[in-house]
Scaffold this active site. Structure first.
Site, mmCIF file in Angstrom:
data_model
loop_
_atom_site.group_PDB
_atom_site.id
_atom_site.type_symbol
_atom_site.label_atom_id
_atom_site.label_comp_id
_atom_site.label_asym_id
_atom_site.label_seq_id
_atom_site.Cartn_x
_atom_site.Cartn_y
_atom_site.Cartn_z
ATOM 1 N N HIS A 34 41.979 40.471 48.056
ATOM 2 C CA HIS A 34 43.053 40.564 47.076
ATOM 3 C C HIS A 34 42.510 41.315 45.858
ATOM 4 O O HIS A 34 41.351 41.762 45.860
ATOM 5 C CB HIS A 34 43.565 39.165 46.691
ATOM 6 C CG HIS A 34 42.466 38.197 46.333
ATOM 7 N ND1 HIS A 34 41.675 38.343 45.215
ATOM 8 C CD2 HIS A 34 41.994 37.091 46.970
ATOM 9 C CE1 HIS A 34 40.795 37.363 45.157
ATOM 10 N NE2 HIS A 34 40.950 36.587 46.218
ATOM 11 N N GLY A 36 41.414 40.375 43.098
ATOM 12 C CA GLY A 36 40.181 39.810 42.532
ATOM 13 C C GLY A 36 38.957 40.442 43.180
ATOM 14 O O GLY A 36 37.999 40.838 42.500
ATOM 15 N N HIS A 37 38.997 40.553 44.513
ATOM 16 C CA HIS A 37 37.891 41.208 45.213
ATOM 17 C C HIS A 37 37.803 42.684 44.822
ATOM 18 O O HIS A 37 36.719 43.220 44.601
ATOM 19 C CB HIS A 37 38.102 41.136 46.733
ATOM 20 C CG HIS A 37 38.094 39.748 47.307
ATOM 21 N ND1 HIS A 37 39.211 39.182 47.868
ATOM 22 C CD2 HIS A 37 37.107 38.822 47.402
ATOM 23 C CE1 HIS A 37 38.912 37.959 48.303
ATOM 24 N NE2 HIS A 37 37.647 37.721 48.029
ATOM 25 N N ARG A 189 42.954 31.699 49.631
ATOM 26 C CA ARG A 189 43.660 30.517 50.127
ATOM 27 C C ARG A 189 45.094 30.420 49.597
ATOM 28 O O ARG A 189 45.880 29.630 50.114
ATOM 29 C CB ARG A 189 42.902 29.244 49.738
ATOM 30 C CG ARG A 189 41.580 29.085 50.479
ATOM 31 C CD ARG A 189 40.925 27.754 50.132
ATOM 32 N NE ARG A 189 39.731 27.486 50.891
ATOM 33 C CZ ARG A 189 38.502 27.887 50.563
ATOM 34 N NH1 ARG A 189 38.314 28.590 49.462
ATOM 35 N NH2 ARG A 189 37.467 27.603 51.321
#
Ligand code: AMP
Length: 282
Positions: A34, A36-37, A189
Site C-alpha cells: 500500500h 505506506g510501503h 490487514r
C-alpha cells in the site's frame, strides 16, 4: 526491475561489476503493498542509486496461525505497483519459505528490555522471527541502507539492536507513519476489516490525538491510559490488546510523564483483525 525468487540470483545481480559500486537501499515487506510501503520505497530511491524490495510473508514471526493463514497475498498486484516506481537497476526478492528456511534451526536472540513490553509481550516469539528473517535478508541483499516504518515502532528498535548484535554494516532509516485520509494508519490487514469496523477504525487515531492533547495539558498518564482503553473498548467490535505509554528510546512502559520523549502505543482487535498504531506525545 528484476524479479528474483532465489538467493543466488540476488547475490549474482547484487555483485555484478557494474552494480556493486552503486549504493543499495532495501525495503523489507510482507507484500500486500500500500502507499505506506511505497513511501518507504520512494525514500529509499531518493537516497540510493538502486533499491531492493523483499516480499516475504515470514511464517516464523506469526504467533497466531490464523493470522498467517489469512494474511493477504497479492504478489501480482504488488509487482504492478512496484513497476511504476522501480527502474532497471532495482530488484524485487520474493522467495518461497523453503528458500529462506531450508531447515528449522533458527538463531535465538536476546533483545533485552526492548522485547519485554507491548508486541514482545503480547506476541511470544514474534520479534525473534523478525530478527531471524531480517538478519537473513541483510546477509542476502547486503544493503547500504534499510528502511523501516514507525508504524511498527518497536520493530524498528529491535532491528537497530539486531544490527548491533550481528554487526551489520547497514544504516537503518526510520520513516513516518502513512495514514489514510481519515487518519487510519495504512496496513495490509486493513482490507480484512468488516465494513462497520473499517468505518469505526479512524476513531483510533482521533483518540490518540485527544490523548496527546490531554497529556500536553498536563494530565497524569494512568487515568488517561484508562480513559483511552475504555473509549476504544466502547467502539462496537473493538477490544484493546494493550494501551501503553513508553519511552521512545528504551520502550520501557511509563506510569508517569518524563522529560524524555515518549509515545502512546495501542494494539486493538477489530473483529479478528489486529491493528496497531502509535503517536508521539510531544
Ligand atoms: P509489513 O509488510 O507490514 O511487514 O511492513 C513492511 C514495512 O513497511 C515495515 O517497515 C513497516 O513498518 C512499514 N509500514 C507498514 N505500514 C506502514 C505505514 N502505514 N506507514 C509507514 N510505514 C509502514
Amino acid at each position: 526491475m528484476q524479479i528474483f525468487t532465489q538467493i543466488e540470483e540476488v547475490r549474482r545481480f547484487r555483485n555484478l561489476p557494474e552494480q556493486a559500486e552503486k549504493s543499495l537501499g532495501f525495503v523489507p515487506t510482507m507484500g500486500a503493498l500500500h502507499e505506506g510501503h511505497l513511501a518507504l520505497v520512494r525514500c529509499a530511491k531518493s537516497e540510493n542509486k538502486r533499491v531492493a524490495i523483499s516480499i516475504f510473508v515470514n511464517p516464523i514471526q506469526f504467533n497466531n496461525p490464523e493470522d498467517l493463514r489469512l494474511y493477504p497475498r497479492t504478489l501480482e498486484r504488488d509487482l504492478e505497483m512496484l513497476g511504476s516506481v522501480l527502474e532497471d537497476d532495482d530488484f524485487v526478492f520474493a522467495p518461497e519459505a523453503e528458500e529462506m528456511y531450508p531447515d528449522s534451526r533458527h538463531q535465538l536472540y536476546d533483545f533485552g528490555t526492548l522485547e519485554k513490553s507491548m508486541e514482545g509481550l503480547h506476541r511470544p516469539g514474534h520479534f525473534n522471527g523478525v530478527g531471524v528473517v531480517v538478519d537473513r535478508l541483510f546477509r542476502i541483499v547486503e544493503p547500504d541502507r534499510a528502511y523501516f516504518g514507525e508504524k511498527d515502532y518497536q520493530q524498528l528498535a529491535i532491528i537497530r539492536r539486531l544490527v548491533e548484535i550481528e554487526k551489520h554494516g547497514v544504516t537503518i532509516v526510520p520513516c513516518p507513519i502513512i495514514r489514510e485520509n481519515d487518519g487510519l494508519a495504512m496496513s495490509s490487514r486493513n482490507v480484512r476489516l468488516s465494513i462497520e469496523n473499517r468505518r469505526n477504525a479512524p476513531r483510533l487515531y482521533s483518540l490518540l490525538q485527544e490523548t496527546r492533547q490531554r497529556i500536553q495539558e498536563g494530565a497524569d498518564l494512568r487515568p488517561v491510559q484508562q480513559q483511552l482503553t475504555h473509549s476504544i473498548d466502547r467502539i462496537p467490535g473493538f477490544k484493546t490488546d494493550y494501551v501503553c505509554f513508553a519511552d521512545e528510546a528504551t520502550l520501557e512502559p511509563l506510569n508517569f510523564a518524563t522529560n524524555r520523549p515518549f509515545r502512546c502505543f495501542i494494539a486493538v482487535n477489530a473483529g479478528d483483525v489486529r491493528l496497531i498504531d502509535n503517536l508521539p506525545m510531544y
